[in-house]
Enzyme design. Structure first.
Site, PDB file in Angstrom:
ATOM      1  N   PHE A  23     -10.926  -7.463  14.663  1.00  0.00           N
ATOM      2  CA  PHE A  23      -9.717  -8.056  13.639  1.00  0.00           C
ATOM      3  C   PHE A  23      -9.410  -7.000  12.613  1.00  0.00           C
ATOM      4  O   PHE A  23     -10.568  -6.364  11.953  1.00  0.00           O
ATOM      5  CB  PHE A  23     -10.062  -9.405  13.084  1.00  0.00           C
ATOM      6  CG  PHE A  23      -9.042  -9.880  11.859  1.00  0.00           C
ATOM      7  CD1 PHE A  23      -7.734  -9.993  12.407  1.00  0.00           C
ATOM      8  CD2 PHE A  23      -9.353  -9.851  10.929  1.00  0.00           C
ATOM      9  CE1 PHE A  23      -6.968 -10.625  11.637  1.00  0.00           C
ATOM     10  CE2 PHE A  23      -8.309 -10.174   9.863  1.00  0.00           C
ATOM     11  CZ  PHE A  23      -7.205 -10.641  10.092  1.00  0.00           C
ATOM     12  N   GLN A  24      -8.215  -6.525  12.501  1.00  0.00           N
ATOM     13  CA  GLN A  24      -7.777  -5.611  11.440  1.00  0.00           C
ATOM     14  C   GLN A  24      -8.535  -4.163  11.805  1.00  0.00           C
ATOM     15  O   GLN A  24      -8.648  -3.351  10.721  1.00  0.00           O
ATOM     16  CB  GLN A  24      -8.075  -6.048  10.188  1.00  0.00           C
ATOM     17  CG  GLN A  24      -7.178  -7.153   9.751  1.00  0.00           C
ATOM     18  CD  GLN A  24      -7.313  -7.654   8.381  1.00  0.00           C
ATOM     19  OE1 GLN A  24      -8.027  -7.373   7.444  1.00  0.00           O
ATOM     20  NE2 GLN A  24      -5.850  -7.946   7.905  1.00  0.00           N
TER      21      GLN A  24
ATOM     22  N   GLU B  82       0.812  -1.220  -0.056  1.00  0.00           N
ATOM     23  CA  GLU B  82       0.141  -0.174   0.028  1.00  0.00           C
ATOM     24  C   GLU B  82       0.772   1.412   0.042  1.00  0.00           C
ATOM     25  O   GLU B  82       0.387   2.289  -0.332  1.00  0.00           O
ATOM     26  CB  GLU B  82      -1.135  -0.002   1.125  1.00  0.00           C
ATOM     27  CG  GLU B  82      -2.031  -0.934   1.275  1.00  0.00           C
ATOM     28  CD  GLU B  82      -1.747  -2.536   1.499  1.00  0.00           C
ATOM     29  OE1 GLU B  82      -0.202  -2.693   1.809  1.00  0.00           O
ATOM     30  OE2 GLU B  82      -2.435  -3.435   1.946  1.00  0.00           O
TER      31      GLU B  82
ATOM     32  N   LYS C 233     -16.910  -1.226   6.671  1.00  0.00           N
ATOM     33  CA  LYS C 233     -17.505  -2.233   5.801  1.00  0.00           C
ATOM     34  C   LYS C 233     -19.037  -2.256   5.474  1.00  0.00           C
ATOM     35  O   LYS C 233     -19.568  -2.316   4.406  1.00  0.00           O
ATOM     36  CB  LYS C 233     -16.998  -3.423   6.091  1.00  0.00           C
ATOM     37  CG  LYS C 233     -17.250  -4.613   5.204  1.00  0.00           C
ATOM     38  CD  LYS C 233     -16.579  -5.890   5.741  1.00  0.00           C
ATOM     39  CE  LYS C 233     -16.922  -6.881   4.897  1.00  0.00           C
ATOM     40  NZ  LYS C 233     -16.096  -8.422   5.047  1.00  0.00           N
TER      41      LYS C 233
ATOM     42  N   MET D  11      24.475   8.193   1.285  1.00  0.00           N
ATOM     43  CA  MET D  11      24.458   9.272   2.061  1.00  0.00           C
ATOM     44  C   MET D  11      24.864   9.326   3.585  1.00  0.00           C
ATOM     45  O   MET D  11      25.547  10.101   4.165  1.00  0.00           O
ATOM     46  CB  MET D  11      23.178  10.247   1.994  1.00  0.00           C
ATOM     47  CG  MET D  11      22.835  11.484   2.594  1.00  0.00           C
ATOM     48  SD  MET D  11      24.150  12.787   1.832  1.00  0.00           S
ATOM     49  CE  MET D  11      23.148  13.264   0.542  1.00  0.00           C
TER      50      MET D  11
HETATM   51  C1  LIG Z   1      12.828   5.395   4.765  1.00  0.00           C
HETATM   52  C2  LIG Z   1      13.916   5.973   5.217  1.00  0.00           C
HETATM   53  N1  LIG Z   1      14.998   5.434   6.169  1.00  0.00           N
HETATM   54  C3  LIG Z   1      16.269   5.971   6.460  1.00  0.00           C
HETATM   55  C4  LIG Z   1      16.430   7.326   5.740  1.00  0.00           C
HETATM   56  C5  LIG Z   1      17.695   7.928   6.114  1.00  0.00           C
HETATM   57  N2  LIG Z   1      18.718   8.098   4.829  1.00  0.00           N
HETATM   58  C6  LIG Z   1      18.731   9.142   4.110  1.00  0.00           C
HETATM   59  S1  LIG Z   1      19.697   8.891   2.788  1.00  0.00           S
HETATM   60  C7  LIG Z   1      20.123   7.223   3.108  1.00  0.00           C
HETATM   61  C8  LIG Z   1      20.850   6.403   2.368  1.00  0.00           C
HETATM   62  C9  LIG Z   1      20.111   6.177   0.902  1.00  0.00           C
HETATM   63  O1  LIG Z   1      20.877   5.077   0.433  1.00  0.00           O
HETATM   64  P1  LIG Z   1      20.503   4.824  -1.163  1.00  0.00           P
HETATM   65  O2  LIG Z   1      19.201   4.643  -1.447  1.00  0.00           O
HETATM   66  O3  LIG Z   1      21.401   3.972  -1.400  1.00  0.00           O
HETATM   67  O4  LIG Z   1      21.104   6.297  -2.031  1.00  0.00           O
HETATM   68  P2  LIG Z   1      22.440   6.904  -1.766  1.00  0.00           P
HETATM   69  O5  LIG Z   1      22.708   7.855  -0.784  1.00  0.00           O
HETATM   70  O6  LIG Z   1      23.602   5.506  -1.727  1.00  0.00           O
HETATM   71  O7  LIG Z   1      22.888   7.483  -3.304  1.00  0.00           O
HETATM   72  C10 LIG Z   1      19.390   6.827   4.436  1.00  0.00           C
HETATM   73  C11 LIG Z   1      19.425   5.588   5.015  1.00  0.00           C
HETATM   74  C12 LIG Z   1      15.465   7.963   4.704  1.00  0.00           C
HETATM   75  N3  LIG Z   1      15.700   8.912   4.217  1.00  0.00           N
HETATM   76  N4  LIG Z   1      14.210   7.321   4.398  1.00  0.00           N
END
Ligand SMILES: Cc1ncc(C[n+]2csc(CCOP(=O)(O)OP(=O)(O)O)c2C)c(N)n1
Lengths: 194, 560
Positions: free
Chosen positions: B114-115, B52, B164, B472
């Site tokens: 439920f749910q 979803e 529902k 990052m």
């Molecule tokens: C759902 C979620 N969890 C954690 C983060 C924290 N976060 C920001 S950038 C990043 C790394 C992203 O890695 P990737 O998708 O491989 O992209 P890259 O930075 O390597 O280009 C994380 C874990 C986030 N922004 N969103």
């Protein structure tokens, strides 16, 4: 008027529906505001309730509290009236211990404050006071030595003072210059009757 | 008396009356009565997602990339809670969407059935508004109101929760009535006073700059912004989400500022004497330290949301209104201006702080991949992204020419947005080329939606900038946590080419600079979905960078 700049008085008109209060309190919580007092009741318009809040928070975050509130769909109107010329009241019920010895002293106090005694029992009496926060606070202070059993306060309700000058909006300080306005210190003995 | 319909039929009729022709969703017990009538309404194309969250992101991106409002369906409980990340993403970026969730039957509400989840309670802070509809007779009005609220004013997501047995209850539906919501105010046209004040400041200013935000795109004020900028010769810096509000090949286009923006953009803001913020919330990734943000400038702030004024910075002239209306009022008042000195300073800043030079490397770099995509598509594709280094490289190195062609989670920063958002954008723009620039991390959060792309034969192109890292995170741990690298290396990545192929999708790989252009062209010419695994340098930082809460004088990666 409270001089605490991190407190704002907000009046609002909201739709009388389930969940509205939780939307509002959720918004306050999210933005880090604390609700110091809250008064709710029906308004002059059917289907709409009037809510008066006193909220506390950091000065910067509080700046837009009325605008934030106004964004909620069910809030028809929200106004920050802290810096306006307003009249505001609070109601308190104070139940205090009393016996033959103390009763007359308490009743004297009640007279000076012009409050209503609404219940008398063998060992306690209950009084009703309306006024500004300071008036209620000082009565409570004076009653402390008699052993206060319960204090129930409604929280502040407020409205803009009506203008005395044709064409000026309500609630503007300047419009009242020279007019007979009571400020809060004078207000202490102003209302209520025994 | 007119005919009675079931609640579910009313939902569909009302959706059709709102112009809905596509819905993203996934069924479950509480919403089955709604699915049960879908076959009667062939006007509504239901796209079955795999999770979803994907439905919510797809609906959000569908809205962002079209003039319509995207719709998501989910069941009660887990179906509804799975929407939450998508709703929060849309809320933060003011994207309209309508989510319709099934709820347990009326008599079971409040019994921990439920749910059962209190989804209106749970989504209070992440929706613009939400409803629990307890009578079939209310469904029509609620749906029409929801669309109106979602798309007007400052747009946002609206959720409608329907028990529902309300779906099966019979009632009347008389179409779209006049909508009257006493508490809902949309700013009307602004006062002449403020316009005059703003114009006076602009005329007096020696070094003005426009900071154009997402509001310009939402308001579709592209030509008005261009006229404003050109007439008074004011350089345009965009926010991250304001990218594609102003063509980046325009001489007055000056990139985006802030944490990973171009140094020259931050410097232009810093040196200006007047910032005209248009549809921006002066967010912390741009302002950094509010005390040291562009201290020599006055600020005009134009926004539809009064609560944004003065939130982070002090504003001299606030104008509340819809951007397109406000600019239509300002533009005729402006006199023609040339500002040769300031424009000279601006172009010197651009030359002296180029920011986007790609370093020499034997490896394939993320920057080069984006640049190649930009060149091959001539800046005309719709670009979606995830969150992280690849997102910043996409924002920096893709030269956006088309209005509203950058779809990214700027506010919430939702990893995983990259896969379903591209599906939503492609469904909304079947004839346009949609590339999604993905991180290998974010891609794996929502890659189950490849099945959705395949099933619907959507020609989405996914570019995974695969560095086997949460890049990052690696960058922040390297710069701010003593190079103590924790939980940022992915050693278990799948073979993305084989993964794509297992879905019956074309998978391609580029691991060197030489093949870059050819492979992108192959992907572009393929008629179905494509996943390209770009194997890029494992550890590489995004520069320039202004660390969080700081100002342009602390910019790293370039001499200031
Ligand atoms: C759902 C979620 N969890 C954690 C983060 C924290 N976060 C920001 S950038 C990043 C790394 C992203 O890695 P990737 O998708 O491989 O992209 P890259 O930075 O390597 O280009 C994380 C874990 C986030 N922004 N969103």
């Amino acid at each position: 008027m409270s001089s605490n700049k991190n407190q704002r008085t907000i009046t609002s008109l909201v739709q009388d529906r389930p969940g509205v209060l939780s939307r509002i309190s959720g918004l306050f919580r999210r933005r880090g505001f604390n609700i110091a007092s809250l008064a709710v009741g029906s308004s002059e318009e059917p289907g709409l309730s009037r809510m008066t809040f006193v909220v506390e928070g950091s000065a910067t975050s509080l700046k837009s509290v009325a605008e934030q509130l106004d964004k909620l769909i069910e809030v028809v109107e929200a106004k920050d009236i802290t810096d306006k010329n307003i009249v505001w009241r609070e109601l308190a019920l104070i139940k205090v211990s009393s016996n033959e010895k103390t009763r007359s002293e308490i009743l004297d106090l009640a007279k000076i404050f012009r409050v209503n005694i609404i219940d008398i029992g063998v060992s306690s009496l209950t009084m009703e006071i309306t006024g500004g926060k300071e008036k209620i606070d000082s009565l409570i202070e004076l009653l402390r030595k008699f052993d206060i059993k319960e204090v129930i306060r409604t929280g502040r309700v407020a409205t803009l003072r009506g203008t005395l000058i044709e064409g000026r909006p309500d609630g503007e300080y300047k419009s009242h210059s020279g007019a007979n306005i009571q400020n809060d210190s004078e207000e202490i003995y102003e209302s209520g009757s025994v | 008396m007119s005919k009675q319909y079931t609640g579910a039929e009313i939902v569909c009729r009302a959706l059709i009356n709102e112009g809905v022709d596509v819905v993203f969703g996934l069924p479950g017990g509480a919403v089955l009565p709604l699915y049960g009538v879908l076959s009667q309404f062939p006007e509504i194309n239901h796209i079955l997602v795999r999770h979803e969250q994907g439905a919510a992101h797809a609906a959000d991106a569908y809205s962002r990339s079209t003039d319509k409002v995207g719709v998501a369906f989910a069941t009660s409980g887990p179906g509804a809670t799975n929407l939450i990340t998508g709703l929060a993403t849309a809320m933060m970026d003011s994207a309209p969407m309508v989510a319709i969730t099934g709820q347990v039957g009326r008599s079971a509400i409040g019994t921990d059935a439920f749910q059962e989840t209190d989804i209106t309670g749970a989504t209070l802070p992440v929706t613009k508004h939400n409803y629990l509809v307890m009578n079939a007779s209310d469904i029509g009005d609620v749906i029409h109101e929801a669309f109106y609220i979602a798309k007007t004013g400052r747009p946002g997501p609206v959720l409608i929760d329907i028990p529902k047995d309300v779906f099966t209850e019979k009632s009347y539906y008389n179409g779209r009535n006049e909508i009257s919501i006493p508490g809902y105010k949309i700013p009307s046209k602004t006062t002449k006073n403020k316009i005059d004040e703003a114009v006076a400041l602009i005329e007096k200013s020696k070094r003005p700059v426009i900071l154009a935000g997402h509001g310009v795109i939402i308001s579709k004020a592209f030509s008005q912004l261009k006229e404003f900028s050109e007439k008074s010769q004011i350089p345009v810096v965009t926010t991250l989400l304001g990218i594609s509000s102003f063509p980046e090949d325009h001489i007055l286009s000056c990139g985006f500022p802030g944490m990973h923006g171009m140094a020259y953009a931050s410097l232009i803001l810093d040196q200006s004497d007047l910032i005209i913020g248009i549809g921006t919330r002066f967010d912390d990734r741009i302002v950094g330290d509010p005390k040291r943000f562009s201290t020599k400038s006055k600020k005009i702030h134009i926004d539809i949301d009064a609560s944004e004024i003065g939130k982070t910075i002090k504003v001299d002239v606030p104008i509340i209104g819809n951007i397109i209306d406000v600019l239509n009022q300002i533009n005729p008042e402006l006199s023609k201006n040339l500002r040769p000195e300031w424009l000279d300073t601006v172009s010197k800043l651009k030359v002296n702080h180029p920011s986007l030079e790609i370093p020499n490397s034997d490896h394939l770099l993320g920057q080069s991949v984006v640049k190649a995509l930009s060149e091959i598509t001539q800046g005309n594709a719709i670009i979606c992204s995830g969150v992280g280094q690849h997102q910043m490289w996409a924002a920096q190195h893709y030269k956006f020419i088309q209005p509203n062609s950058w779809i990214s989670s700027g506010g919430l920063g939702t990893m995983g947005y990259e896969v379903p958002s591209a599906i939503g954008a492609q469904v909304g723009n079947p004839d346009k080329l949609v590339w999604s620039i993905c991180g290998d991390g974010g891609f794996q959060m929502t890659m189950m939606e490849l099945a959705t792309a395949k099933e619907n034969n959507l020609p989405v192109k996914y570019a995974i900038l695969n560095n086997n890292h949460l890049g990052m995170i690696t960058q922040w741990q390297g710069l701010f946590y003593n190079e103590d690298y924790q939980a940022e290396t992915y050693t278990g990545n799948p073979d993305f080419v084989k993964l794509a192929e297992s879905y019956g999708i074309k998978g391609l790989r580029v691991d060197n600079k030489d093949d870059l252009f050819d492979v992108i062209k192959v992907a572009n010419s393929h008629s179905g979905p494509v996943v390209v695994d770009f194997v890029i340098k494992k550890v590489d930082n995004v520069y320039p960078m202004i660390p969080a809460g700081q100002s342009v004088s602390e910019l790293i990666g370039e001499n200031i």
